[in-house]
Every structure is written in structure tokens, then in C-alpha cells.
Design an enzyme around this catalytic site. Sequence first.
Site, mmCIF file in Angstrom:
data_model
loop_
_atom_site.group_PDB
_atom_site.id
_atom_site.type_symbol
_atom_site.label_atom_id
_atom_site.label_comp_id
_atom_site.label_asym_id
_atom_site.label_seq_id
_atom_site.Cartn_x
_atom_site.Cartn_y
_atom_site.Cartn_z
ATOM 1 N N LYS A 1102 79.261 55.688 7.221
ATOM 2 C CA LYS A 1102 78.101 56.104 6.448
ATOM 3 C C LYS A 1102 76.874 55.259 6.730
ATOM 4 O O LYS A 1102 75.913 55.324 6.010
ATOM 5 C CB LYS A 1102 78.435 56.078 4.960
ATOM 6 C CG LYS A 1102 79.523 57.051 4.592
ATOM 7 C CD LYS A 1102 80.595 56.344 3.812
ATOM 8 C CE LYS A 1102 81.850 57.178 3.724
ATOM 9 N NZ LYS A 1102 82.957 56.396 3.207
ATOM 10 N N LYS A 1157 80.533 57.569 12.500
ATOM 11 C CA LYS A 1157 80.875 58.904 12.014
ATOM 12 C C LYS A 1157 79.700 59.465 11.237
ATOM 13 O O LYS A 1157 79.152 58.741 10.427
ATOM 14 C CB LYS A 1157 82.115 58.795 11.125
ATOM 15 C CG LYS A 1157 82.483 60.063 10.395
ATOM 16 C CD LYS A 1157 83.653 59.822 9.450
ATOM 17 C CE LYS A 1157 83.815 61.003 8.523
ATOM 18 N NZ LYS A 1157 84.839 60.818 7.523
#
Length: 1234
Positions: A1102, A1157
Site C-alpha cells: 500500500k 502491489k
Amino acid sequence: MYKDKPVKPVRYIDRDSRMNYMSAQYDNGNLVEDEECEVEHGLTIIQACEVVGVEVPRFCYHERLAIAGNCRMCLVEVEGGPPKPVASCAMPVAEGMVIHTDTPKVKKAREGVLEFLLINHPLDCPICDQGGECDLQDITMAYGKGISRLDEHKRAVPKKHFGPLIGTAMNRCIHCTRCVRFLSDVAGTNELGGIGRGENIEISTYIKRHISSELSGNIIDLCPVGALTSKPYSFTARPWELSHCETIDVLDAVGSSIRVDYRGLEVMRILPRLSEEVNEEWISDKTRFAYDGLKVQRLDQPYVKKDGKLAPVDWNEALTVAAKKLKNTKSNKIAAIAGDLADCESMLLLKEVMQKLGSGNIDCRQDGAKLIPNNRGSYVFNTTIEGIENADLCLLINTNPRIEAPIINARLRKRYLQGNFTIANIGPNLEYLYNVERLGDGPNVLKEIEEGNHKFCELLSAAQNPMLIIGQDALIRDDSESVLALAGKIAEKFNMIRDDWNGFNVLHKAAARVGGLDIGFVPSKGGKDINQMLKQAESGEIEVVYLLGADEIDISKLESTFVIYQGHHGDRGAHIADVILPGAAYTEKYATYVNTEGRVQRTNLAVFPPGEAKEDWLIIKNLSQYLGLSLLYDNLFDVRKKLYTIGPQFRDADQVVKNKWVPITCDEIKLIAYLVYFERKVIGAIQLRHGPSVVGPFGLLQPFADAIKLIIKEPIIPFRANTILFIMAPMLTFILALISWAVIPFGAEIITENGQQVIIPKVIANINVGVLYVLAISSLGIYGIIIAGWSSNSNYAFLGAIRSAAQMISYEVSIGLIVATVVITTGTLNLAEMVVAKHNMPFWIDLLMMPIGIIFFISLLAETNRHPFDLPEAEAELVSGYNVEYSSMPFALFFLGEYANMILASAVMTIFFLGGWYPPLELSLLYKIPVNDLIFPLFVHDGEETIEPISGLPDIKCYSIDGLISIVQKAKDSGINAVAIFPVVDSKLKSEKAEEAYNPDNLICKAIHAVKSKVLDIGIIADIALDPYTTHGHDGILKDGKMDVENDETVSILCKQALVLAKAGCDIVAPSDMMDGRIGKIRKTLDDNNFQNVSILSYAVKYCSSFYAPFRQVVGSCASSNFIDKSGYQMDYRNAREAICEIEMDINEGADFIMIKPGMPYLDIIKTASDKFNFPIFAYQVSGEYAMIKAAANNGWLDYNRVIYESLIGFKRAGASAIFTYAALDVAKNLVST
Ligand code: SF4
Ligand code: FES
């Protein structure tokens, strides 16, 4: 074991080579369904039923034994056949046959058979070792009547004495004769039979002998009741108490598949696993019964010799003493020997440690076998064990497979029983289990066969698929090199080496040998082999010897040597050790071995090593730290990645890689002789003379004569020459020629399998201006020439020198321009990088550069004074030139310098125009997605359904634990080596504080444990996050129920979660990025609990989640705002720089891998991070991204294959080491084409 199936008759309807048959499903006597199937011609009814999935109970039938048909348990009804039920194991299927397997008549017949069997079978199940895994018990429960109408006295049969391994309780025997048939058919020893008749029949050895077969333990598995049991295991455990670990055996070089049954920390027994390619379902007695040795005389803590006695110490002290001794000893006085049980990972690390210490004294051939390390085809069992069944002739050379590899001997016997298989032997007269024609004893027989003078040659020539097996005893003789070469010649001569067949086989006895040779655990240049090491150790020339489990050597020669022994038993090596480093046995570690076929196999950890013992690779890694050496491996995964680069065999575990056949002869020397002869003839012809080719046949020994002449001849220094300069000139030429080599990536190797070009520059100095260095140093060679001409005090010499120098300088102009072109096109002055750049370059550029390549080649000929450019100076005739006044060794130095320059020029040209040692075609045209680098994310749930779709993402599935095992197995079979498992937890188990997250019996732990025990050698990555376990769906524990995160409390729960995951068998834990200090604390928790081998993947998902919004919308999540704040859903960073800082922090805290990611939007960050940190960066093609591609493909908007392929290639090109993708299985199955 056998389930009561509904009636399922099988109806055969025609009679071709393949038969069709109909099966019909009945329910309460009504036909409900028909289906048509096919079975092979010639099957029996019981086999046909197995093909269609109908189980028929049986006792005596076994698919690998001859049919006996004596228990009658397999009775079925055949319509139109005999009026009574027939034994399905003994009746072949036939046209029009309708078979009933569960009619009332069949049921009644089975009940009757069981009732009769139980008349004499004792009711001693509670004290029977077979209890819980007894066929009679299971079949009686499934098919028995439940009561007995017979009230007879049971007969009593005395126990038999079959030897120390097999316990008997012959009261229980039901006379199925499986044991009798096994020993006569498979083992070939004919040691059991039935004596007596009728009620008095007994299974017995003849005249009370013990069973001597080396495969005898298999009759314990075959016995369907508890009549034959394992003596060492008797009364020690019940089957339901045991946990199982699927692994391989390493006690010989076969690598049989085994199952280790353990209870707590103790191995209780070892059973075979099915492996058609290797051991079918048999194991040798050594494999089965040697486990008791795992419990005695174990090394469970480090020792150091103090005052002549070994004293227990801690690891720190042992490693300090070992490291100090190694550091304080000259490198050529250190040696390392790997033993028969050493695994590939530890040998690889030990080899690197020795290399870094500067010692080439290593050897894995502790028996001194003269195996050729760099010719794989010459040291493996090329035919493969399964391939024996295709051979029609076998020549055994000084080997006794019965003792060396009983499983291979059983295969030979199996093939022998099929007929048309000639076996002959050269060597001692031994008792084989098949007829063997004795050809004689000694290499002279081999020579006769090789020359075609032996009568056996006729059979060899007539054979279609002949094979030979050469044993280790043939390879430890003084003349073993010639024995091996003769065997190789026989293989070549008699059609054993073809594209579709390789009949040359070496039978190894040690599990470590092929792996050691593959890794190159053999003396490097100038290093000593095992015999030299022992000799020098005895004389004191070698002062320190590192024994990696090496015990089968003459330890008396090490009495005056400092011995560091790493091993798991207090064996012979430990007795003479000065430092003992306790390692792990094969049941206690994850390790790689290579069997005699060259098949890479992996052991799994069943129980932990005792006491303070550690996995072997870890010990060497720790030692390297004490030595101040940096080995770039933090975990086993890293070591295996390195193994993958050593050869293709290590990438494809459990496969046999076909080996290129390289003749095992001295033909290379012959070739050199021919080349010398050819060169001299050509030069002679050009110069209109025959040349000085007068020594030896055809003048072939002339070079040796020249060399001797140069060495022994007195150097002549001309009158009034400047002596110092005169001697210095050839030395200058020679030394400059050699030091130019420093920057050539001579052993450069490109690893293309990752899709990423990695270069291993086996180069002395990998400097960034290598091209300039070569030009500069080789240009300095002119001074040698000039000085030689000037110092000779001769006008001829001086003019010759000027002319040579002028020629060199003039051609340097063309060389310089061409070099500039190459540098501009490749963008680098570093020769190793140039190799990489050439691989990345489109092929047409190489084609365009070919003309300048030719000019470059011509210029090099001139630079190195080769023909025809030597003619102006007539250098070859010594009538003119700078070296005209030189003779003997000074002249030889000029000569050698010139040759060194020629080879240097060839190497440079190869790099400039061919991309180094690999052709430029390979990468440019084919860019594959490496399956090894894909990680398959999988969800597991605790519900009933085997497979459920993930909510909102119909193309991504969630599995029950059973479903998970089968999908992971599928992934593994397709070549995927790692999966990531995420739990979908029942909402009832969720709580505010997420206690379930660290429950050792929670869903994820169960799933990991189940997968690890069922699927061999699969890496598991598990998420460390609390959101699946919390009621608020947040990643952390909230402060006062608000959306603020309680950092420390959350981190402490994450640490507990990491620990339970590690204990469950997880290889990599992946903590999400939210909490401060989580990586360091988790690392410490794992280390404190001895889980150094569990790695941490920082789930940096994140860091850049502001860009994540489009994907969140797809998966139905809300978009996050763009600010650095933990109070929102996730930590967000405004730019890549902040993300990179966070990644750096995680690396510093101890992360082993970093995850970016989602992958696709952050290719720039993947690229920046991989460039900046040189650290494994993973990418995640998230569910949202995958779902989008899938949904668009389903609507026909895009091509699924192309987009998945391009996105994965994008990740690889950006520098991702591994990719999490839901398309992993599609890629592995080649559904996504490259
Ligand atoms: S001992 Fe076991 S395997 Fe042998 S005949 Fe009896 S029941 Fe069968
Ligand atoms: S299994 Fe058919 S008779 Fe025994």
C-alpha cells in the site's frame, strides 16, 4: 478402505486391440445411467473395474504380483458366464460380458468368504500392529456379515523366525501368498512357500531359515493382515498416532520415494511411496529399517577439543575456533571433503567458502572414483531406472546391483522375467537374481569387446537397445580412467548412444555423489584431489581439513591435521575432530540430492534436528559470517536459486534431464595432434617447405621437441647488447599479454531462465573500462618489441622491431574505429555488461555489424603477426624481426606472449560480435515467462464446499483444505514452486482483537500443514495480517474502537502470528506494511525461536495505494485519499520517493523480499527499487487487475493470452524477481503462450 459402491455392472461390447465396454449405474436394482468406456485388451475383470472406478475387495490380488486367485474375496457375477460367482482377479474381460459387482449373490459370496477366513483368524486386533491399517479389518467392516455362525476352535500356528527384521504371528495368516509371490517374483530369492495341506497349510521358509532378501521388508506392506509385521516397529506406535512426511531416501543413490512416519520428535517407521519412475512401490531393507540409527550416537551440540578431549561448547565458541583456524592457515593448506550423505545446498556453500578462502582443495569423491566432473553423461545412469524395461541386453561391469542398489536390481529382474533380455557380467563371480553370462574378470575383456574380438560382440551388435552398467568398484582402481574410457567406447561402438537411447550407465552408491559432481565439488585448478589431500594431510602439508559428513576415508591419515567435522552422527570423522558442528540427518532438513539417474530430488523435514543441531547449509552460512566472508544467501530459497543457475536439472526437480554425450576418451589429445599436423603442413605449403616435422610419427612430437629445446638451450645474449633491457623485453611482452586477460569475462554466463539477463562474470577484474584496459595494455606490448629490437644491438633486429610496431600501430586505427562502433551500440565499456547488452540487442544489428567484424578480424591477424601478416617480417623463419637475436627461453616468452595475444584477440572478437559465449539469437527471439518465478495466490476457506468463487470475483476461487491440496499439487506438477495462501475465515471466528490470528490450529495453519505434508517440496508464503480475523476488517487493532491503529499491540500480535505460521511449516511470512517496526520485531521473534530459515516478505502493497484507486473500484472497495496517514484504510504515499524510502527502511530492518502491489501501475517503482537496492522485489498482479483482464476478455474486448503475457513480461522487464499472479497455472500449462 473399500467403500460399498452402488451396483455398477461392466458390459464389454467388442473385441479390438482396445476394448469398449459399457458401465451401467444401478440404484436399488434400477438402471439409472449408462456410460461407455474403453480398457486395454487383456485386462482382468478386477483391473477393468479399477479403470472405471469400481472397487472390488481383494486379499491375494496385487497389481505387481502374479495372479494367484486363492482368497476368493474378489468374487463378482458375470451375466451369461458360469452360474456361480467368479474370481474377478483371475478372469479376463471378454466381449459381451456383463459384470455385476454388488448383487445379492455377490454380497452373500463375499460374506461367506469373510466368515470362512475369520474361522481361524484370531480376534487380537487390539494387540496387533496391523490394527488400524489392516485390510482384513477394513474389508470385514465393509463387506462382512457382522456375525459368525461358526464356533470352532481356532487353529494355532507357531511363530516363525524370519530374522531380525520381520516379526510373524502366523495365526493371523490367511494364506493369500502375496509374501510368497513377492519373494519369488520380485525379490527373486524364493525363500517362502506353503508347507502342509488343507487346514494345516503354513507359510514358512524352507527348513527354518531366515529371510535373506535385501527387499524382504516389502512383504510387511504386502501382507493384508498382521501376520508379517516390522520387528523394530512392533508395539511402539499405532498408525493413527503418527504424522506423515513425504520425502526421499538418501541411503543409496537410488533416491527411493518414502514416507516418514513420526510421532513428536521421533521417527517411528519408514514406508515406501509410489514412484513409477524410481522405486515403483518397493524399498530396500536398508531404506526401511535404518531409521533406528537416527536415534543413537547423534551429535546434538557443538564440541571443541580442549586438552586432547572433546568438550561441549556453544555455537559461538565452536564457530569462532573453526573460523580462527581457517583464517590463520594458508589457503593451500586447507581442504574440504564432502561425504556420501552431503546435500547439494551445503556442498554449494562449502565450495564457495573454500573458493573465497582461496583453496581449490575440495572433493566429493571420497572413495577416489575417477569420475569426470564436467561430462555429465559420463557419470549418471543415463538409461534411467524405468528405461531398463526398454533394454534388451545389459552388460554389468564390476558391479553388484543387488547390494549397491537393490531397487535397480529388482528392475533388472523384472525386465529379465519378461524375456528376451541378455545379461552378462565382467567382474567377480557374484550371485545375481537372474541368469548372468560371465565374460571374465579384468579390463582385458573390455578391451577385447571394444576391439570386436570377443564372442559377446555378436550379441551386442544384434541388440536393439543395449545398455551397460559400470559400478563404483570399477572406478576406484588405478586404471579406472582407461576402464571408463573403454566402457564409453563400447557404448559408442555398439549402438548404445543414439538420439533416442542412451545405454551408458554409472551406478553410484552414494546419494551425494552426482549432486557433488553437478555442483563442481571437485578440485579446482591447482587443487588436490582426495588421494592427494590425504597424502598431504599425512605429511603435514595440509593443516586443516573440513569434513562435511565424510567418514568413509582413511582417517588415520588425519591424525596430525586440524579436523572440523560437520555431521549428524558421532561417526569416524567425529572421532578425530577438533571441532564438531552438529548437522541434520535427511529426515530433519529440507535439502536437495541428485540420484544416480541425475534426477534432482528434495528431502522434507519430518522432525527437527536434536538438541542444538542445525540444517547443514545454515551452519556453513553462519561459519562464513565468522570468517568475515559474504555469502549472498539469507535463506534456503536463495541457495536454491543459485542451484537453479548451475544446470537445468536443478530447475526441474524430479525430472531426468537428457545429457549430451561427450566421448570419454583421450580423443581431444588426438584432435590436437591432428591440428598441429595440419597447421604445420599448411604453413609448410604456404612457405614452400615441409617444415620442421621430423620428431615422432608424422612429426607429431615436434612441438614437444621444440619445447624441450627451448627450455634446455642456453640463452645467447648478443655482443654489446644491453643485457637488462634485452632480458626485460620478452618478459614485458609476455606479462602484458597475460595481464590483458584480467578483464575478459571468460567464464561469463547468461542466465536467461528468469527472463532477466544476469551475468556471472568469471573475470579477475570486472572494471567499467574493460575495453579501454584491453586496448591500453595490449598497445603497451609495442614497447616490448621496440626494446627487444633496440637492445639487441643489431640493425636487422631494430628495423624488424620498427616494422612490427608500425604494423601494429597502423592496424590499431581500424581497430579503434570498430571498437568505438561496438561501444556506441552497446552503450558500455565494461566487457561483462557488453555481453548482456549484446543479448538484448535485436539480431539484425548483429547482422549489420558483420562486415566490420570481418575487418576487425583481419586487423587482429595483423596485430598478432598471424599469416599472412607475418610474411613481411618473415618472423616464422627468424631471418628478420625484433626477435631475430633471441633464442631459447627469451624467444619462447615472445612466442607464448604472441599466443596469449591471439587467444585474447579471439575472446574480444567473440564478445564484440557474438555476445560472448552464447549466441545472440537466444534471447532476442524467445522471451519466456519463467514458471519458477510465478507465485500462485490461493484462498482457503473453512466451509463445506470444495471450491467457491470469491465474492465479487467469480474467476478467482476459494478452496476447502482438500481442494487446496489438489490445486497446489496441480500447480506443483505444472512447475510452480511456490504458492501464497490467504484465509477466508468464518465470521464467527472473527473478533475485535483477532485472537484467532495466532491460534496454532487456525484455518491458515491447518492449510499450511496439510499442504506441506501432502505436496512435496512446495514453497508456501502466508500473509501476516489481522483483517481476515477482525470484525472491523481493518489491518490492525483499533484504539478505543476508532479507526486509529494501536501500533505496538498490533505488532505484538503480528509477531505471534508469524510464529504460529512458521511452526506450521510456512517458508515465507508476509507482514503487511501498516505498522512501524514490524519487520525487525518479526525477524527477532523468528530468530529467537530458531526459525532463521523462515524469510520475510515485506508486503509493501500500500505504499503507493493512491494509485490503487481504479483497482479498488473494480473490486468494490472505496477509493482512498492521497495522504500519509494511518487513520485511513491504508498507508498512502504521495510519490515514488516516499515509497522507495519505506522500502529501504524495510530492507534495513531485515526483510528478505519486498512486494510492490499492485504491480501494473507501479512498474516505475519496481524498476527504481530493483535498480537501486539490488534486492529481490516481487510484484503482485492483484485480484482486481486480474479480474479486469478476465472480465474484458470474457466480453471479447481483449485477448486474455496476450494481455497476461505482456503484463507479466512487463513485470519481469521492470526487474521483478517473482510475480504473484492468478494466471500462474495458465502460464505453467502453457495456456498463456509466449
Ligand atoms: S503371511 Fe501375510 S502375505 Fe503371507 S500368505 Fe499369510 S497373509 Fe498372505
Ligand atoms: S483377489 Fe481374487 S481370488 Fe484373491
